[in-house]
Motif scaffolding. Structure first.
Motif: not given
Length: 839
Positions: A259, A298, A478-479, A482, A800, A814
């Motif tokens: 991610g 992140i 990406i969210a 993660i 997400a 994210p």
């Protein structure tokens, strides 16, 4: 058809799983593989040659299958894992490492009880390997100018007067890991905060930063500030992600690395070559959005999670550390009448040690001179000090009271009770509970499924999302990567087991492995022996009654018989005879008849001492008057042994064994928990009935031989009962083995730690109550952790992915996903730590 084969080359649970999976992949086979013993039970629809099985196993590792239990001469120990494990060396692995060597293990126990010689990351899940606690050693100090000067403890050099320095630096691995992560966290914060502020201020109308320089220059500033975060502070995530990919063990670090790596590389390309991107990636301002702030935030939040886990891990093993603190590093040894301070590693069996008031006892032994009261609460869980006198046993780690005494060392090093307890707790805390199989099976599919969901999320947003749709697709994908945290799922069981096993050890309940902990929660029937379990196990002769014979002469005969027996009742007779200062002749043709008594020839006479069954087996001539007197004794709860000489009953010995003060309360507590308590005893019906009535037992059986106890347990298990058996671990060995949970009752240094699944150091029924309540609390805690882990992912991943956006316009950043991911693991550990409050 069913065959049993031996598997050579397995060294951990990972090996066992691989072998079982490989065998089951062969058509027409169903295999069940165990690690101890290393066997495979193979069910075949039709016969399959051994060569075909061997060919399949050779393709996945250096495993050998044979019908011989002995390992082949080829070097199967050099296993493909390439890490230190007990099986690799050919020696039994002990959880307490040798002096001077550290041993490391994965806190999620991905490969069972496999350990590593060096610190690093688990090759399966990527987590930091934890160092197993070690028994403390006395520090050696030397002079920096005169290295030939070496002594225990600090001081000054006798040559130059300089302060002595430790020969080896202090080794605190857990603190070292925490400090290293904290240093990286500080660096990450220093550079992440300005990146985040620059990105956020850009969203403000009339951006004040643009008065200083254009946006493209600020983008370069973000890039420069993100480099220390990505390539120093957060680089560990990319290292572990890459390791997970090349080893095909996808885990939480795969998701984090993928991610943040995608976001960072996308931002660099967009910064350097913005014209290569289609219009779908551009905002309404016409520029391509960069995600340097997402990558750095992140990584920083994931680092925060690692930092918090490192701190929490030190608390989960706090019980083991408290046990380690019980072991002193030095002792006072008496040599040639003089006292000398020595390291505990220099103490040998037979050494005389002086124990001063307030000192911790360094090794196991017996008091040879003096008396004192000993605080044994750290071993037995009982807060009341125990009075000890000359000849009494004392255990390492316990605390002397306000008197001084001299003791003789009997067990040193790894043989001491404290060392065995620490070894057992270490081993048990790293074992897997059966309930963990559910989490393991799900975790194996979890990461690939999350990656697929992330990819599908990107496609859906790219096709049907609002402009800029590709940006939305990327950020939501990406969210999803993660927020998914298989770490919480993996930690759910081992953290609770570690805390629970340690807590049990502190209260005198030693649990052999996590499976015993889980099974104890399911127990609904408890089988208890009488002598030594319900009673004190310290019988004493109340009286001897004989007819037409000299009492002392008969007592000498039966004492002669009993000097060959190890039964507690035999020792009671010997003590009674010694108190009368009697001497006795030697016994010939001695025989111990299991469950009945003893026989032999003394002074040419055939002497028998035992229960009524023994009298019947030798066809002794009975005496109604004596039998009536025996029944009267038995109805008072006494244990009575018949005495026969030359085939004629001539008298009896009445032996009393007091019921332990806590037995009745413990039985009542167990019955209140829904457990049926059944007493099985080799004693007679009258004595058993009296004891059962006094204790309020609903069921009992008398005159039980060892095989009778075994058969009764089998009968209960056939009815679907989960049976625990509490006994002394010797005569009751068959029953203890057959029971779902064997509970060994022991006291002091004679505790039989290896004889059962659970060992009670103090040896009373209250320990079973504690074990039952502890197992229930641990299993409840595990189920809570699994629920938290499952529900977190079930709810978090759809959010997400943007499931709420069409209805409420809500998207999950994210960065928020990273924060939630970090705290999910910590919440599981925090919940496990609540077990420390169990009373």
């Amino acid at each position: 058809m069913t065959h049993t084969y031996y598997i050579h080359g397995m060294s951990c649970d990972g090996c066992r799983t691989k072998v079982e999976k490989t065998l089951n992949s062969i058509e027409g086979i169903h295999a069940e593989v165990s690690l101890e013993p290393p066997q495979a039970i193979v069910h075949m629809q039709k016969h399959i040659p051994l060569e075909q099985l061997q060919s399949a196993l050779s393709a996945v590792g250096k495993y050998t299958i044979s019908t011989d239990s002995k390992a082949p001469h080829t070097d199967t120990h050099q296993h493909s894992h390439g890490h230190h494990h007990a099986a690799h060396t050919g020696h039994k692995h002990t959880a307490t490492p040798q002096h001077g060597k550290g041993t490391y293990y994965c806190p999620m126990h991905c490969e069972g009880d496999k350990t590593y010689e060096k610190p690093g990351n688990c090759p399966v899940c990527g987590m930091n390997l934890e160092k197993m606690p070690e028994l403390p050693t006395s520090a050696k100090y030397t002079c920096p100018m005169h290295p030939e000067i070496v002594q225990n403890g600090p001081g000054s050099c006798p040559i130059c007067g300089m302060d002595l320095v430790p020969m080896q630096p202090s080794d605190n691995e857990e603190n070292r890991t925490y400090l290293d992560l904290r240093k990286k966290m500080i660096v990450a914060l220093i550079f992440t905060v300005p990146v985040f502020l620059i990105a956020m201020i850009e969203m403000i109308p009339n951006n004040p930063l643009l008065r200083i320089m254009d946006v493209q220059y600020w983008n370069w500033v973000q890039f420069g500030l993100s480099l220390p975060v990505v390539f120093y502070a957060g680089w560990l995530f990319f290292e572990r992600a890459w390791q997970s990919i090349i080893s095909r063990n996808l885990n939480m670090f795969t998701l984090i690395g993928l991610g943040t790596g995608v976001a960072f590389i996308f931002s660099i390309i967009a910064l350097l070559f913005p014209n290569v991107f289609p219009d779908e990636f551009r905002t309404h301002h016409g520029s391509v959005t960069l995600y340097f702030e997402a990558s750095t935030v992140i990584l920083t939040l994931a680092l925060l999670g690692q930092l918090m886990e490192a701190r929490a891990h030190t608390q989960t093993s706090s019980a083991i550390k408290e046990l380690l603190k019980l072991s002193p590093t030095e002792a006072i040894r008496i040599r040639n009448g003089a006292d000398e301070k020595v390291s505990i590693h220099d103490i040998a069996v037979g050494d005389l040690l002086r124990i001063k008031p307030g000192d911790r006892i360094p090794v196991d032994g017996r008091i040879s001179d003096g008396e004192s009261s000993i605080d044994e609460s750290m071993i037995t869980g009982e807060p009341i000090p125990v009075d000890k006198k000359s000849g009494d046993a004392v255990s390492s780690g316990t605390i002397n009271g306000n008197k001084s005494f001299v003791m003789r060392a009997e067990k040193v090093g790894s043989e001491t009770l404290l060392a065995q307890i620490i070894n057992m707790v270490n081993t048990a805390s790293r074992s897997k509970a059966p309930i963990q199989k559910l989490a393991d099976s799900i975790a194996g599919y979890f990461v690939p499924i999350v990656m697929i969901i992330a990819f599908v999320t990107f496609l859906i947003w790219a096709k049907w999302g609002p402009p800029p749709s590709l940006n939305y697709g990327l950020i939501n994908a990406i969210a999803v990567l993660i927020i998914a945290c298989p770490c919480a799922l993996g930690l759910a069981t081992p953290m609770s087991v570690m805390v629970g096993v340690g807590k049990g050890a502190q209260s005198g309940v030693l649990i052999k492995n996590a499976e015993a902990l889980e099974n104890m929660d399911k127990v609904n029937v408890l089988i208890v022996d009488k002598t030594g379990t319900i009673t004190e196990g310290k019988p004493s002769v109340e009286k001897i009654s004989v007819q037409q014979a000299d009492e002392n002469e008969v007592l000498a005969y039966i004492a002669s018989l009993n000097q060959n027996s190890e039964h507690p009742l035999a020792q009671a007779v010997l003590n009674f005879a010694q108190a009368r200062h009697l001497k006795w002749p030697q016994t010939k043709n001695f025989e111990a008849v299991m469950g009945k008594g003893v026989t032999g020839t003394v002074d040419g006479k055939q002497v028998a001492l035992g229960n009524k069954a023994l009298m019947e087996s030798i066809k002794a001539q009975m005496n109604p008057e004596i039998e009536q007197a025996i029944v009267a004794e038995q109805k008072q709860g006494k244990t009575v042994s018949y005495i026969a000489i030359d085939g004629k009953l001539i008298g009896f010995v009445s032996i009393t064994d007091a019921i332990k003060p806590d037995s009745k309360a413990a039985i009542n507590a167990l019955q209140a928990e829904g457990i049926e308590v059944i007493m099985l005893t080799g004693d007679n019906e009258n004595t058993a009935a009296t004891v059962a009535k006094e204790l309020g037992l609903s069921a009992y059986k008398a005159s039980c031989l060892p095989q009778d106890k075994l058969n009764e347990i089998k009968h209960l298990q056939a009815k679907g009962k989960i049976v625990a058996m509490a006994g002394d671990g010797i005569n009751d060995a068959p029953a203890l083995t057959q029971a779902n949970i064997g509970i060994a009752m022991g006291t002091g240094t004679d505790v039989a730690i290896e004889s059962a699944r659970i060992t009670l150091v103090k040896g009373d029924l209250q320990g079973i109550v504690r074990a039952k309540r502890l197992s229930h609390a641990v299993m409840k805690n595990i189920r809570q952790n699994l629920f938290f882990a499952f529900i977190y992912n079930i709810l978090g991943i759809p959010v997400a992915a943007g499931l709420l956006y069409p209805f409420f316009g809500i998207l999950l950043s994210p960065m928020i996903a990273a924060l939630a991911m970090s705290f999910s693991s910590v919440s599981v550990i925090g919940n496990a730590l609540r077990l420390r409050a169990i009373s």
